[in-house]
Design a protein around this motif. Structure first.
Motif: not given
Length: 544
Positions: A297-304, A311-315, A329-332
């Protein structure tokens, strides 16, 4: 965390009653080694890493080394480096000479032969290998994700928040100490591309059928923010004119998703514009901003920042607030990028204070909504997420044992901040507090009390009881009121002792005004029989 049979209790005192909230587990020796600043950690200050690894997709193995550069703070001859099973350290050297070490679970204690002189900079080189733990449900269950794309190419990524970076590379795996900068060199098959943190300096071709991507991070970086993403990537980019000049924005996606990404990723400059307004400059101009497609789904890796929201809005297409605003807006893109300010710029020292990351970033969703759709829309969004709050355990976890608090750090934490904003009662002052946090604690690791004290000081209001109520307690305060002879009296109940948060109330069809309840009955000249409370405050209302 493993709970064992020995249990002790936390007793919380509330207004007019005491309530047994939850059981406190007894933690293991390994929990302490991972979660505390041990004697083998405290004596050295981490300055720089150069992580070099080779990834072998065919057998899901990795091997390599990590150069650990540090400054000696006080004399010691034993240093702790962490690496989790089933990986193993095979050799450690200092100045080219092999060192002895012993393993205690996921911690390695290395004996240094050279005398460690206070103030001097030294380094060790740690070699390791093995098959890292595969992620079962990334990013919540950390590890390596070994996937393939629709064309049959390897599609690989790392994620390790909570469980720790030592899951896949040897490091000082405690959040209190970050390197000032870092180099990352990743060797992979020639038909694939690696995307890691910072800027790509070069790609070197090797004699075998591999090549090595060399990345450099110019800023401090937390352990779990380091990542490796490997795939058959295509790349596109743009420039963002921001508060500190031109920011390079680079995007890496699979070929079949390129056109969708070019449309969906138009939200990145919108995000940057909104968050620079609310939080100040993007904290890593030197390293740029990247959004990288991954098989989770995704993660906050710094600068990456990693992306897998299809490729859709919401979660994954859903509006978590059920108000309609969450699909604008796109949650991720929004949430994970918000962590660049709250997680990567301002980082908790102990994972028990994970609310510093998640509460502010959850609230960033509201602020993004407000920036583009108005204040009422933003408020509706954050209020709409209250139905997701469980109030089973406190938001703040247990210290020194790598134990995060409850998931309420997201939606309850966001609503706590929204409530505090109402107390501040000045939108520009509130924005100044958010910008000031990122300026004052720029590239720092912090404790919760530093954040609480800063917000109270800048708000001009002692908010300690508010933080205690929402972060360290599960009860939602109730404004209890009664009408006697046409005069309304009120008090706080279902709260901690001494709770005295101001709140806005109104009679039906009238405008809201502040009252200042305590845990004792009081009145302030309000007449009538009915009250309503401003829904922007996360409280309950009860007439008796």
């Amino acid at each position: 965390m493993k709970k064992i049979l020995c249990i002790c209790f936390w007793l919380y005192s509330f207004c007019g009653f005491s309530q047994l909230l939850n059981h406190q587990p007894t933690f293991t020796h390994q929990d302490t080694l991972r979660g505390s600043i041990t004697p083998e950690r405290i004596w050295w200050d981490l300055k720089f890493y150069h992580l070099s690894l080779k990834v072998e997709p065919k057998d899901s193995s990795i091997s390599g080394n990590n150069l650990v550069v540090y400054k000696v703070l006080k004399a010691s001859q034993s240093i702790q480096i962490d690496l989790q099973n089933p990986l193993k350290i095979t050799k450690v050297t200092q100045d080219g000479k092999a060192l002895k070490f012993r393993r205690d679970g996921n911690a390695f204690f290395i004996t240094l032969n050279k005398k460690q002189v206070i103030g001097k900079q030294e380094s060790i080189l740690v070699y390791y290998e093995g098959k890292p733990r595969p992620a079962k449900n990334a990013p919540w269950d950390g590890g390596f994700s070994w996937k393939k794309d629709t064309a049959g190419n390897w599609f690989i990524a790392t994620s390790c928040q909570g469980i720790g970076a030592s899951l896949w590379w040897p490091c000082k795996d405690h959040m209190y100490d970050e390197p000032d900068s870092m180099a990352i060199s990743v060797t992979i098959p020639k038909n694939l591309t690696d995307v890691s943190n910072g800027r790509l300096r070069k790609v070197t071709e090797n004699k075998d059928d591999t090549h090595t991507f060399h990345w450099f991070v110019a800023n401090p970086i937390n352990n779990y923010g380091v990542n490796v993403n490997i795939g058959n990537y295509v790349h596109f980019s743009e420039k963002f004119e921001g508060l500190k000049g031109v920011l390079d924005c680079n995007y890496y996606v699979l070929p079949e998703d390129l056109e969708k990404a070019k449309v969906q990723f138009k939200q990145v400059p919108m995000m940057l514009k909104a968050f620079e307004h609310w939080f100040g400059p993007y904290p890593f101009y030197e390293d740029g901003y990247k959004l990288v497609q991954v098989p989770y789904l995704g993660m906050e890796h710094q600068s990456s920042v990693t992306y897998g929201n299809k490729f859709q809005n919401g979660y994954l297409g859903r509006d978590l607030s059920r108000t309609g605003w969450g699909t604008k807006w796109d949650f991720i893109i929004i949430h994970e990028s918000g962590h660049e300010w709250f997680a990567n710029n301002i980082t908790y020292k102990d994972i028990a204070d994970m609310w510093i990351h998640e509460s502010f970033t959850n609230y960033s969703e509201n602020l993004y909504t407000e920036y583009y759709y108005g204040k009422e829309a933003g408020a509706a969004y954050v209020i709409g997420t209250r139905k997701l709050i469980q109030n089973r355990e406190p938001i703040i976890g247990f210290y020194n044992v790598n134990a995060e608090g409850s998931g309420d750090m997201y939606y309850k934490g966001g609503n706590m901040l929204h409530t505090i904003r109402q107390i501040v009662n000045d939108d520009e002052k509130w924005r100044g507090i958010l910008v000031g946090l990122n300026r004052t604690f720029y590239h720092q690791t912090v404790e919760t009390q530093q954040i609480e004290n800063y917000v109270s000081k800048e708000a001009g209001v002692n908010l300690q009881k508010v933080f205690d109520q929402y972060l360290r307690n599960t009860a939602i305060p109730t404004l209890e009121y009664k009408s006697e002879n046409g005069v309304i009296s009120y008090r706080w109940t279902n709260c901690i002792a001494g709770f005295d948060m101001p709140v806005k109330v109104a009679k039906p069809s009238e405008s809201f005004q502040f009252i200042y309840p305590t845990t004792e009955w009081k009145s302030s000249g309000i007449t009538g029989t009915e009250l309503k409370v401003d829904e922007n405050f996360y409280v309950n209302l009860k007439k008796i």
